[in-house]
Scaffold this active site. Sequence first.
Site, PDB file in Angstrom:
ATOM      1  N   ASP A  11       0.861  -1.190   0.000  1.00 16.39           N
ATOM      2  CA  ASP A  11       0.000   0.000   0.000  1.00 16.39           C
ATOM      3  C   ASP A  11       0.894   1.235   0.000  1.00 16.39           C
ATOM      4  OD1 ASP A  11      -2.457   1.491   0.178  1.00 16.39           O
ATOM      5  OD2 ASP A  11      -1.948   1.920   2.254  1.00 16.39           O
ATOM      6  N   SER A  12       0.290   2.364  -0.374  1.00 15.92           N
ATOM      7  CA  SER A  12       1.033   3.625  -0.324  1.00 15.92           C
ATOM      8  C   SER A  12       1.473   3.926   1.108  1.00 15.92           C
ATOM      9  CB  SER A  12       0.148   4.754  -0.834  1.00 15.92           C
ATOM     10  OG  SER A  12      -0.991   4.870   0.001  1.00 15.92           O
ATOM     11  N   CYS A  74      -4.276  -1.568  -2.228  1.00 16.45           N
ATOM     12  CA  CYS A  74      -4.409  -0.126  -2.434  1.00 16.45           C
ATOM     13  C   CYS A  74      -5.276   0.054  -3.667  1.00 16.45           C
ATOM     14  CB  CYS A  74      -3.017   0.464  -2.659  1.00 16.45           C
ATOM     15  SG  CYS A  74      -3.026   2.207  -3.087  1.00 16.45           S
ATOM     16  N   GLU A 159      -3.304   9.017   7.884  1.00 18.07           N
ATOM     17  CA  GLU A 159      -1.837   8.905   7.941  1.00 18.07           C
ATOM     18  C   GLU A 159      -1.292   9.689   9.136  1.00 18.07           C
ATOM     19  OE1 GLU A 159       0.717   7.399   5.655  1.00 18.07           O
ATOM     20  OE2 GLU A 159      -0.973   6.122   5.163  1.00 18.07           O
ATOM     21  N   CYS A 193     -11.111   2.456  -0.530  1.00 19.91           N
ATOM     22  CA  CYS A 193      -9.745   2.856  -0.162  1.00 19.91           C
ATOM     23  C   CYS A 193      -9.423   2.083   1.106  1.00 19.91           C
ATOM     24  CB  CYS A 193      -9.671   4.354   0.096  1.00 19.91           C
ATOM     25  SG  CYS A 193      -8.062   4.867   0.762  1.00 19.91           S
ATOM     26  N   HIS A 195      -7.473   2.543   3.425  1.00 23.25           N
ATOM     27  CA  HIS A 195      -7.305   3.326   4.657  1.00 23.25           C
ATOM     28  C   HIS A 195      -8.641   3.484   5.406  1.00 23.25           C
ATOM     29  CE1 HIS A 195      -3.440   4.631   2.975  1.00 23.25           C
ATOM     30  NE2 HIS A 195      -3.177   5.303   4.083  1.00 23.25           N
TER      31      HIS A 195
HETATM   32  N1  DGL Z   1      -4.979   3.015   0.656  1.00 17.91           N
HETATM   33  C1  DGL Z   1      -4.941   3.470  -0.669  1.00 17.91           C
HETATM   34  C2  DGL Z   1      -6.168   3.162  -1.454  1.00 17.91           C
HETATM   35  O1  DGL Z   1      -6.769   2.131  -1.186  1.00 17.91           O
HETATM   36  C3  DGL Z   1      -4.174   4.682  -1.028  1.00 17.91           C
HETATM   37  C4  DGL Z   1      -4.574   5.983  -0.486  1.00 17.91           C
HETATM   38  C5  DGL Z   1      -3.615   7.064  -0.881  1.00 17.91           C
HETATM   39  O2  DGL Z   1      -2.402   6.841  -0.842  1.00 17.91           O
HETATM   40  O3  DGL Z   1      -4.094   8.154  -1.234  1.00 17.91           O
HETATM   41  O4  DGL Z   1      -6.556   3.874  -2.340  1.00 17.91           O
END
Ligand code: DGL
Length: 276
Positions: A11-12, A74, A159, A193, A195
Site C-alpha cells: 500500500d502507499s 491499495c 496517515e 480505499c 485506509h
Molecule cells: N490506501 C490506498 C487506497 O486504497 C491509497 C490511499 C492514498 O495513498 O491516497 O486507495
Amino acid sequence: MPSSGPIGVFDSGYGGLTVLRSLTAAFPEYDFVYYGDNARAPYGGRSFEVVYRYTLEAVKHLFELGAPLVILACNTASAKALRTIQQRDLPGLNPVNRVLGVIRPSVEYLGQVSRGGHIGVVGTVGTVLSESYPLEIAKLYPSFKVVQEACPMWVPLIENQELASEGAEFFVQQNLTALFGRAPETDTLILGCTHYPLLLPLIERFVPAGVEIIDQGPVVADRLRDYLLRHPEMDERLTRGGQLAFYSSEDPLRFNASASFFLGREVLARHLPLRG
Ligand code: DGL
C-alpha cells in the site's frame, strides 16, 4: 524451479494494514511481507504515470524480497497501475509471479450483498477519476447504478492518526452527506480505499441505517482463498511459518509507531530506500 516465499502486500502507506489484518486472520499459517511507501503517501492525488511508476517499484521490491504473489492492497494503485503491470511488465519481470488487486474482488462481492443494485463508492480522487469501479461494476452487473464520492482529506487524516478528531468528523460527514444527498437510494457503500476502515466508527455515524458497508479486508481474504484453490501451483510456492515482515520507504521508527497503533500488535519494520 519457481521460487517460494511470503505473500507480498503493498500500500502507499498504512491502509493496506487493514487488508493485512484480514489476510493474517484468514491465513495464519502463511508468511507475509508488507511494504508501505509511506515516504510518498498519499498516492490519491497523484497522476496515472506517477502511481504506476511507484507501484511498479513496489512490486519489484516485493519480488526481490521473495514474494511470488503480490497483492496491491491499495485501490489507487489497483486502479491506475495493476492492469499495465499485469499485461506489460510482468512477462518481462517474472512470468510465473502474480500481482492481484482489490477492486475486482470488491466488485464481485456486490452481487452477494446489494439488495437493490444502488452502489455508493468512496475513494481517493485517483480511484474515483479512474472510473475503475463504475467500469468493473458495469461489466459484472450492468443494471446496477453507481455514485462515487472522492474524499481527498480522509487519507491524510488517517496517515496523521487523526481518527477521531473534529477535522475527521467534519470531512467524513461532509463527504457522506454529499453522497447520500445525491443518491439517497444507495443500499451498499464500498469503502474503496483500504485506509478507510480505520475511520469506520466515524463513517458508521453518517451512513443511513440499513446501508451495507463493504470493508475490503475480509472480501480480499475470501477471494484469495478462492484464487489459491484455483491456482495450486501458486499456493505451493507460498511459504508457511506464520512470519510477518514489514518494510517502509519512510523512517522505520515512524512507521512502527503508527503501524503498531493501526494493527494492534507490535510492528518492527525495516527501511527500503526509494529508487526512483
Ligand atoms: N490506501 C490506498 C487506497 O486504497 C491509497 C490511499 C492514498 O495513498 O491516497 O486507495
